[in-house]
Write a protein that holds these residues in place. Structure first.
Motif, short mmCIF file in Angstrom:
data_model
loop_
_atom_site.label_atom_id
_atom_site.label_comp_id
_atom_site.label_asym_id
_atom_site.label_seq_id
_atom_site.Cartn_x
_atom_site.Cartn_y
_atom_site.Cartn_z
N UNK A 1 -54.05 33.61 61.20
CA UNK A 1 -54.79 32.35 61.33
C UNK A 1 -54.66 31.78 62.74
N UNK A 2 -53.46 31.89 63.29
CA UNK A 2 -53.24 31.38 64.64
C UNK A 2 -54.10 32.13 65.66
N UNK B 1 -50.37 22.05 62.23
CA UNK B 1 -51.18 21.57 61.10
C UNK B 1 -52.47 22.38 60.98
N UNK B 2 -53.05 22.77 62.09
CA UNK B 2 -54.28 23.56 62.02
C UNK B 2 -54.01 24.90 61.35
N UNK C 1 -54.77 28.26 56.34
CA UNK C 1 -54.39 29.14 55.22
C UNK C 1 -54.19 28.37 53.93
N UNK C 2 -54.41 27.06 53.97
CA UNK C 2 -54.27 26.26 52.77
C UNK C 2 -52.83 25.97 52.39
N UNK D 1 -44.49 24.65 54.99
CA UNK D 1 -44.39 26.11 54.88
C UNK D 1 -44.47 26.79 56.25
N UNK D 2 -45.22 26.18 57.13
CA UNK D 2 -45.31 26.76 58.48
C UNK D 2 -43.97 26.62 59.18
N UNK D 3 -43.35 25.45 58.99
CA UNK D 3 -42.05 25.22 59.64
C UNK D 3 -40.95 26.07 58.99
N UNK D 4 -41.23 26.54 57.80
CA UNK D 4 -40.25 27.42 57.18
C UNK D 4 -40.23 28.78 57.87
#
Lengths: 224, 224
Positions: free
Chosen positions: A15-16, A31-32, A37-38, A43-46
DNA sequence: ACGGTATTGGAGACATGCCTCTAATAAATT
DNA sequence: AATTTATTAGAGGCATGTCTCCAATACCGT
């Protein structure tokens, strides 16, 4: 042993890449990516300790994928001029096949916030760059390129020139035309040191000549 | 008739150039520009209707400055190969003399938020690009470049290749070395159509040959 | 001296993004 | 079935940036 991930690292990086390709590195925000990915931002920071880590991973994954195939081509031919031409074509073909990742290559590590990377990420980038520069310079030496200026010319012929072709088309929002490989190959061939065989038949390369005490290239510059 | 300005447009654009050169287009924010010149943010909005307008002006002022001198050089020589070499050298020399503005040229209009520009700004960009492409293609024709691929090769030789040299050094945070002009000129010369005079003496150029129904170039792509 | 006007100076509403923290969740292991 | 543990889920604080608005300001021509 644990709950299975719904959003794994590769998925987030994919996605990035899409975001960076379409809106530049600045548009790849935590956040984008999450929204793409919904997933919730948590979860991204995980997966990534922070934005610099995410940017580093996107950049490094992309560059390393390119560099791996590229250096393989560089070394895949016995005849140096042939290897040079093949490398040039490869840059085009790879970019055509991976247009979004190619769009990333047109930026630099600095645009992906290299200034805030961890030492590990920085070292990874340096190592990849060093390996790539070594492969390019080795081929340059086989082509008879000696001295600082001749090496610069080789880098130009093998990397910058084909990338320029990619840049021009991708910036225009267009796909790479079919003749792009031919154009790249011809231009690269034209830039090889004079005396280099212009066509297929291999000329005996000049006897390996000790190049004396030349300064080492720096691994912290991006070949691409 | 009115209070004299303490912060004029040029001053704000200068600051914006500095910011963009050092941190990329994303780092040129309204507040950063204001802070850079010691002005309140209101004063920046007094000069520019918003961020897209500011970015457009920075980009356009820089590109137009470059294009003006560049097209002048393109047309300053009677001998086409000589003009080509001079143009290549000029890209290097101009970049060495204006390193910050040169750093901007390495980005594209898209990075300066072209998507949100006013129609006027977009038109200005298109007009400049069209003029530059025309000058380049005119020289290309004088050099005997016919057909799509030959024109691409000319653009590569006259613009992309010297810019690649600039990119490589500026990205590394270094100044352009003294031999950069020679390197650019040699590489450009090597890319000129075969049969083009390799040295100073002018060969009679081939009779102007009607090139038939060829598609017009599009003015909305950045030559640089 | 005076009024007109472009400009400054800055407060503040609103949006976005970064990052932290805590609770809920779901599978694998025992 | 109980426990463990990686992960999801999302609220919310903090910082930064965009943009609006209004009063204060300082120079100009007359």
């Amino acid at each position: 042993m644990a709950r299975p991930p719904r959003f794994d690292t590769e998925q987030l990086l994919d996605a990035a890449v899409r975001l960076a390709a379409s809106g530049g590195p600045a548009s790849v925000t935590m956040s984008a990516v999450a929204q793409a990915v919904g997933a919730p931002s948590g979860s991204v920071y995980h997966r990534f300790s922070g934005r610099p880590a995410l940017l580093a991973e996107v950049w490094l994954r992309t560059v390393e994928r390119f560099q791996e195939s590229y250096t393989a081509v560089l070394r895949s031919h016995d005849d140096p001029p042939l290897a040079a031409r093949a490398a040039s074509r490869h840059v085009i073909a790879w970019s055509r096949h991976h247009p979004e990742e190619a769009a990333l290559l047109l930026y630099g590590a600095a645009d992906f916030d290299r200034a805030h990377w961890s030492p590990e990420h920085t070292a990874r980038a340096d190592a990849g760059n060093r390996r790539t520069f070594t492969a390019v310079h080795d081929l340059g030496e086989a082509l008879g390129a000696n001295g600082e200026q001749a090496r610069e010319r080789i880098t130009l012929a093998l990397i910058d020139l084909p990338l320029s072709i990619v840049r021009r088309h991708l910036r225009a929002g267009a796909e790479l035309p079919p003749h792009a490989e031919d154009l790249a190959e011809q231009c690269t061939a034209a830039l090889l040191p004079p005396g280099t065989a212009p066509a297929t038949p291999a000329t005996g390369k000049p006897p390996a000549r000790d190049s004396g005490p030349e300064e080492q290239h720096r691994g912290d510059r991006d070949p691409v």
